[in-house]
Scaffold this active site. Sequence first.
Site: not given
Length: 266
Positions: A2-3, A51, A249
């Site tokens: 989630p951003e 976050k 990532r």
Amino acid sequence: MPEGDTVWNTARVLERALQGDVLTGSDFRVPQLATTDLTGWTVAESASRGKHLLLRLTSGERAMTLHSHLRMEGAWRAYAPGERWTGRPAHLIRVVLRTKRSVAVGYHLHEVALLPTAEEEKLLGHLGPDLLGTDWDPDEAVRRIAAKPDVPIGEALLDQRNLAGVGNLYKAETLFLRGLWPWTPVSAVADLAGTVKMAQKLVASNRGRWTQTTTGSLRRGQTSYVYGRRAQPCRRCGSAIQKEDQEERITYWCPRCQPKPAPPGS
């Protein structure tokens, strides 16, 4: 992952469901809080920091914060009393908070902790400026990024110690819009302040809605320039979008719009 805007939106969901109300029950399905009972505590505030989600609770003069992190799979959902819980499978429930008018259910949450509100910085003090915070400080974000000139700019934007709230989506889209190859060293980024400004602009533009877009279009398949578009044509030049691992990532970029810089002296 989630951003920052997704976490900010989630904080608003909990704010509408719980803020100002007294908890009539709580159920923690994580070992470290299994015997905790927050019945009688008032939900004073629902907030986010990068976050991280923060539910601030009060009981008389005592103030505690329930902290959670969504990571990849986490989510909070709010239901009316008696409404069926449909957010995720029951075995993923980690926290249940009840009031007379709402039930908040946290699924697959990570780093769940209850601590004195005055000690929040023990968990969050390492974070850089919050892109969606009232104290957002772009100069401090630039200073932190510039302090490690050899780090690739793609990694620097994801480092929550530099600026809090950028995830893989906004990293990839920011770099595309700035014409930066993801592995460009920070020292070779001509306008670091402009890159930070773009990242903040993109995250803030989606605050308050769940469909994230960086192109301005909300139509399915048209919401991003490069993210999630491997092998598809670049919206600017038509080149095939590339996808590759970057540290732990993945990243997406256009090889023509975001060319690899020429070696120094070449």
